[in-house]
Design an enzyme around this catalytic site. Structure first.
Site, PDB file in Angstrom:
ATOM      1  CG  ASP A   1      39.129  42.422  43.216  1.00  0.00           C
ATOM      2  OD1 ASP A   1      39.055  42.589  42.177  1.00  0.00           O
ATOM      3  OD2 ASP A   1      40.047  42.294  44.317  1.00  0.00           O
TER       4      ASP A   1
ATOM      5  CG  ASN B   1      49.458  43.402  51.546  1.00  0.00           C
ATOM      6  OD1 ASN B   1      49.097  42.716  50.376  1.00  0.00           O
ATOM      7  ND2 ASN B   1      48.040  43.995  51.771  1.00  0.00           N
TER       8      ASN B   1
ATOM      9  CG  HIS C   1      46.011  41.803  48.598  1.00  0.00           C
ATOM     10  ND1 HIS C   1      45.712  43.676  48.886  1.00  0.00           N
ATOM     11  CD2 HIS C   1      46.234  41.373  47.029  1.00  0.00           C
ATOM     12  CE1 HIS C   1      45.951  43.468  47.112  1.00  0.00           C
ATOM     13  NE2 HIS C   1      46.141  43.128  46.405  1.00  0.00           N
TER      14      HIS C   1
ATOM     15  CD  GLU D   1      44.565  44.383  51.672  1.00  0.00           C
ATOM     16  OE1 GLU D   1      45.236  43.336  51.416  1.00  0.00           O
ATOM     17  OE2 GLU D   1      44.039  45.113  51.193  1.00  0.00           O
TER      18      GLU D   1
HETATM   19  C1  F6R Z   1      42.463  42.505  41.268  1.00  0.00           C
HETATM   20  C2  F6R Z   1      42.737  41.820  42.903  1.00  0.00           C
HETATM   21  C3  F6R Z   1      43.876  42.956  43.557  1.00  0.00           C
HETATM   22  C4  F6R Z   1      45.284  42.449  42.749  1.00  0.00           C
HETATM   23  C5  F6R Z   1      46.766  42.897  43.192  1.00  0.00           C
HETATM   24  C6  F6R Z   1      47.867  42.638  42.331  1.00  0.00           C
HETATM   25  O1  F6R Z   1      41.193  42.154  41.157  1.00  0.00           O
HETATM   26  O2  F6R Z   1      41.936  41.904  43.504  1.00  0.00           O
HETATM   27  O3  F6R Z   1      44.874  41.430  44.018  1.00  0.00           O
HETATM   28  O4  F6R Z   1      46.181  41.182  41.893  1.00  0.00           O
HETATM   29  O5  F6R Z   1      46.329  43.533  43.824  1.00  0.00           O
HETATM   30  O6  F6R Z   1      47.578  44.143  41.138  1.00  0.00           O
HETATM   31  P1  F6R Z   1      48.768  44.483  40.473  1.00  0.00           P
HETATM   32  O7  F6R Z   1      48.519  43.361  39.146  1.00  0.00           O
HETATM   33  O8  F6R Z   1      47.949  45.841  39.866  1.00  0.00           O
HETATM   34  O9  F6R Z   1      50.373  44.127  40.989  1.00  0.00           O
END
Ligand code: F6R
Length: 240
Positions: free
Chosen positions: A67, A136, A138, A143
């Site tokens: 992403d 959450n 995702h 989301e």
């Molecule tokens: C990042 C992504 C997100 C993260 C998720 C966890 O490229 O796609 O889904 O993997 O938000 O983020 P952290 O690792 O910062 O807790």
């Protein structure tokens, strides 16, 4: 979903890095799907070390990132382009032309997403997809909601993600409210998926993921339909 329980974040990062390097040894032309955020940073540090010590070679590896924020320019320090460059790509021998990250400044998001999907297909698909998980539930920026979109697409970030990720932005700096992301279907097409979760903040969502049903309200629960998913988590994230 296979579970690999690690003592701590260091062990989780080491195991994830070893799994990745083993794949690059077995298949030097492999295609990796990569994530940003705090979770894979330890793994990227170890990959960098292994490369410096001559234990890893990325010269023929191709990558696709999950992403990118939208809109954001590649040279913005908060962009995922900058994140990947700083934490991994500038530290290893990957070729620039083998790196694929969605363009957060593209004029036509629909076309950008379609081209991205086609390029993944053209390279033969993702062999190993690295994922983190949002508090959450995702994955990528898919989301929780009433429905999920299968293909790469432009989406709005949920309030919970805006809150969680605002820590990366300085005060006064505007955080993008949208992102381009691989869809759930794009992720599920990967041959193997490694879902990483470290720290107390992930314990509740891991509990829901392990115990609960498959629901669009926990996008990561969709991974349960995939035949080769490993959930690698440390003790802090594991609900016992
Ligand atoms: C990042 C992504 C997100 C993260 C998720 C966890 O490229 O796609 O889904 O993997 O938000 O983020 P952290 O690792 O910062 O807790």
């Amino acid at each position: 979903m296979k579970l690999v329980l690690c003592e701590d974040y260091e062990e989780m990062s080491l195991k994830a890095a070893e799994e990745t390097v083993n794949l690059t040894k077995a298949n030097p032309h492999c295609v990796l799907g990569l994530a940003t955020g705090s979770t894979p940073m330890g793994m990227y540090k170890i990959l960098t070390r292994m490369y410096r010590e001559g234990r890893a070679d990325f010269s023929r590896v191709k990558t696709f990132n999950l992403d990118e924020y939208y809109p954001i320019s590649q040279d913005n320090p908060q962009s995922y382009h900058s994140f990947m460059d700083k934490n991994l790509f500038s530290q290893i021998n990957i070729k620039k032309e083998n790196i694929h990250i969605l363009d957060g400044m593209c004029k036509n998001a629909e076309e950008e997403c379609k081209n991205f999907e086609q390029l993944i297909e053209k390279t033969g698909g993702i062999d190993l997809q690295i994922l983190g998980i949002g508090t959450n539930g995702h994955i990528g920026f898919n989301e929780p909601g009433e429905y999920l979109i299968p293909q790469t697409h432009l989406t709005y970030l949920s309030q919970s993600t805006l809150n969680a990720n605002s820590r990366f932005f300085k005060e006064g700096e505007e955080m993008p409210k949208q992102a381009l992301t691989m869809g759930i279907g794009t992720i599920l097409k990967a041959k193997k998926i490694l879902l990483l979760a470290g720290g107390m903040s992930k314990r509740d969502i891991i509990k829901q993921l392990l115990g609960g049903e498959i629901t669009t309200h926990i996008p990561a629960s969709m991974l349960k339909v995939h035949k080769d998913v490993v959930l690698m988590c440390d003790r802090a994230a594991y609900p016992d």
